[in-house]
Design a protein around this motif. Structure first.
Motif, short mmCIF file in Angstrom:
data_model
loop_
_atom_site.label_atom_id
_atom_site.label_comp_id
_atom_site.label_asym_id
_atom_site.label_seq_id
_atom_site.Cartn_x
_atom_site.Cartn_y
_atom_site.Cartn_z
N SER A 17 -2.59 9.40 8.85
CA SER A 17 -1.14 9.48 9.03
C SER A 17 -0.46 8.15 8.76
CB SER A 17 -0.81 9.92 10.45
OG SER A 17 -1.05 8.87 11.37
N VAL A 18 0.82 8.24 8.38
CA VAL A 18 1.60 7.04 8.11
C VAL A 18 1.74 6.19 9.37
CG1 VAL A 18 3.84 8.18 8.53
CG2 VAL A 18 3.71 6.18 7.02
N GLU A 19 1.78 6.82 10.55
CA GLU A 19 1.89 6.06 11.79
C GLU A 19 0.63 5.22 12.04
OE1 GLU A 19 4.66 9.52 12.00
OE2 GLU A 19 2.52 9.34 11.53
N GLU A 20 -0.52 5.81 11.78
CA GLU A 20 -1.77 5.07 11.97
C GLU A 20 -1.87 3.94 10.96
OE1 GLU A 20 -6.58 5.91 12.51
OE2 GLU A 20 -5.22 7.56 12.04
N PRO A 42 -13.64 19.46 1.70
CA PRO A 42 -14.61 19.72 2.75
C PRO A 42 -13.94 19.75 4.12
CG PRO A 42 -14.71 17.41 2.11
CD PRO A 42 -13.74 18.09 1.16
N PRO A 43 -14.58 20.34 5.12
CA PRO A 43 -14.01 20.32 6.48
C PRO A 43 -13.78 18.88 6.93
CG PRO A 43 -15.88 21.83 6.35
CD PRO A 43 -15.87 21.06 5.05
N GLY A 44 -12.70 18.66 7.64
CA GLY A 44 -12.41 17.33 8.17
C GLY A 44 -11.58 16.46 7.27
N VAL A 45 -11.38 16.87 6.02
CA VAL A 45 -10.51 16.13 5.10
C VAL A 45 -9.30 17.00 4.83
CG1 VAL A 45 -10.27 15.08 2.83
CG2 VAL A 45 -12.45 14.91 4.05
N THR A 46 -8.13 16.53 5.23
CA THR A 46 -6.93 17.34 5.10
C THR A 46 -5.71 16.46 4.90
OG1 THR A 46 -5.70 19.18 6.11
CG2 THR A 46 -6.39 17.39 7.57
N ALA A 47 -4.63 17.06 4.44
CA ALA A 47 -3.36 16.35 4.30
C ALA A 47 -2.69 16.34 5.67
CB ALA A 47 -2.48 17.03 3.27
N VAL A 48 -2.89 15.26 6.42
CA VAL A 48 -2.49 15.26 7.83
C VAL A 48 -0.98 15.34 8.01
CG1 VAL A 48 -4.56 14.03 8.59
CG2 VAL A 48 -2.54 12.71 7.92
N HIS A 49 -0.19 14.92 7.02
CA HIS A 49 1.26 14.98 7.15
C HIS A 49 1.80 16.40 7.07
CE1 HIS A 49 1.02 10.67 5.53
NE2 HIS A 49 1.33 10.59 6.81
N LEU A 50 1.00 17.31 6.58
CA LEU A 50 1.46 18.69 6.40
C LEU A 50 1.00 19.61 7.51
CD1 LEU A 50 1.04 19.01 2.55
CD2 LEU A 50 3.06 18.33 3.86
N PHE A 76 0.86 -1.18 0.00
CA PHE A 76 0.00 0.00 0.00
C PHE A 76 0.90 1.23 0.00
CE2 PHE A 76 -2.24 3.46 2.12
CZ PHE A 76 -3.44 3.48 1.43
N THR A 77 0.70 2.12 -0.97
CA THR A 77 1.52 3.32 -1.06
C THR A 77 0.81 4.48 -0.36
OG1 THR A 77 2.33 2.56 -3.21
CG2 THR A 77 2.83 4.83 -2.58
N VAL A 78 1.44 4.98 0.68
CA VAL A 78 0.89 6.09 1.46
C VAL A 78 1.19 7.40 0.74
CG1 VAL A 78 0.88 7.24 3.71
CG2 VAL A 78 1.40 4.78 3.56
N SER A 79 0.16 8.13 0.38
CA SER A 79 0.37 9.42 -0.26
C SER A 79 0.86 10.45 0.75
CB SER A 79 -0.94 9.92 -0.88
OG SER A 79 -0.83 11.26 -1.32
N MET A 80 1.77 11.33 0.32
CA MET A 80 2.15 12.45 1.17
C MET A 80 0.92 13.27 1.54
SD MET A 80 4.71 15.64 0.37
CE MET A 80 3.36 16.62 -0.32
#
Length: 370
Positions: A120-123, A182-190, A111-115
């Motif tokens: 999160s990659v940890e989860e 939409p609210p609640g969807v974000t790039a969590v790594h950034l 599975f390739t984790v997108s930036m």
């Protein structure tokens, strides 16, 4: 797999999954998933190229025992398939990437984790399975280093640098829709709950505006060396179409190349990966693995891609279809169906293993054999 009314839907092809997904997805999000750049010539070319590939099956071979298993960058896989890096998967399902990663683990594929993942990659690492991490080149080099460290600490087994996005392609569906996260969807790594990707702009894609702010268009060959010096993960370069670039990347010591026009979402008019794949394979001359990305819609496509020179394929939009239609179960269905179709295609082509598949001769229907 359920339909919008909760009734079971028989899934016989990935097109069935797409129909189920479209029925439960908003028009704007569907356009974000399905759309390409410009007038979508390259998007169509991916399918046209794959549709033109025909193999010459071998006969009188004992295929009573057959295996699609292989090894990618040192990791065993059940079939030559990797989930492609795709951003913001919580757009289509509340669990997003977590559900897709769990399904990939069950299917025994990376599975390739997108930036730009919304989980999160940890989860994702806590869910188990083989993870690869995808990186865009950022203006903030400190953030890039932090992401490398996080990916390594999480146990990611490869780093995939996407090199074909100095800026995001002009995706007219998103522009017309004024697409905004939409609210609640974000790039969590950034970091941060909201970015410019959440701010609506008339006649513009907010996601494109955000990436233009953070992506660094100065990315060059010297940066590839800088990156290799700062990570122990095998490096894959995604977005290669010119054999000269492929040869140079292989000479620079990358572990893999992804032959890709970004699913038709970057330069409109760029060639389909399947059409240049044999020349890429020739150019790298065994120095690295070669993967095909773009337009894979069934097991027959996987067979054709390997016969044309790929070591594996990346599967993109169908993963999102399964996720949208039925979450983790939907992605399970997608990967199980692809495996069933590939196994079937191998047997009918007289192939007992992946080495046999790579020995198949191929005809391009647009230039028949003489």
């Amino acid at each position: 797999m359920p339909d919008p009314d909760g009734q079971a839907v028989e899934v016989l092809s990935l097109a069935d999954v797409a129909a189920a997904a479209k029925a439960v997805t908003s028009a704007a999000v569907w356009d974000f998933i399905e759309g390409g750049s410009g007038v979508e010539r390259s998007l169509r070319a991916n399918r046209a190229g794959l549709d033109a590939v025909y193999v010459l099956p071998r006969i009188l071979r004992d295929v009573s025992r057959q295996s699609a298993a292989g090894v990618l960058l040192g990791s065993p896989v059940s079939m030559p398939v990797v989930t492609a890096p795709m951003a913001y998967q919580r757009l289509v399902n509340a669990e997003g990437e977590l559900a897709a990663a769990r399904a990939a683990k069950v299917a025994d594929v990376p599975f390739t984790v997108s930036m730009l993942s919304s989980v999160s990659v940890e989860e994702l690492a806590a869910a188990g399975g083989t993870l690869w991490f995808q990186l865009y080149w950022l203006r903030d080099r400190a953030v890039t280093l932090e992401l490398l460290e996080r990916a390594e600490a999480a146990g990611c087994q490869a780093l995939m640098l996407t090199v074909d996005v100095p800026r995001m392609g002009r995706r007219l569906r998103d522009v017309r829709n004024g697409f905004t996260l939409p609210p609640g969807v974000t790039a969590v790594h950034l970091g941060g709950p909201e970015t410019s990707a959440h701010r609506w702009q008339s006649g513009a894609s907010a996601v494109a505006a955000h990436t233009q702010q953070i992506f660094d268009p100065t990315l060059s060959w010297s940066d590839l060396g800088w990156l290799r010096e700062r990570t122990t993960m095998p490096l894959i370069v995604k977005g290669v179409l010119d054999p000269n670039d492929a040869a140079r990347a292989a000479g620079a010591g990358v572990a893999g190349l992804v032959v890709s026009n970004h699913g038709g979402r970057q330069l409109d008019g760029s060639a389909a990966g399947i059409d240049v794949l044999p020349k890429i394979r020739e150019a790298v001359d065994g120095r690295c693995q070669v993967y095909l990305d773009g337009g894979i819609r069934g097991g027959g496509d996987v067979l054709g891609a390997l016969a044309r020179g790929a070591d594996a394929v990346l599967l993109g939009r169908p993963i999102l279809w399964g996720l949208a239609a039925a979450g983790e179960r939907g992605v399970n269905d997608v990967l199980s169906l692809l495996r069933e179709e590939f196994d079937h295609a191998m047997i009918l082509a007289g192939c007992r293993d992946l080495a046999d598949v790579r020995q198949l001769q191929v005809v391009d229907s647009r230039a028949p054999m003489r």
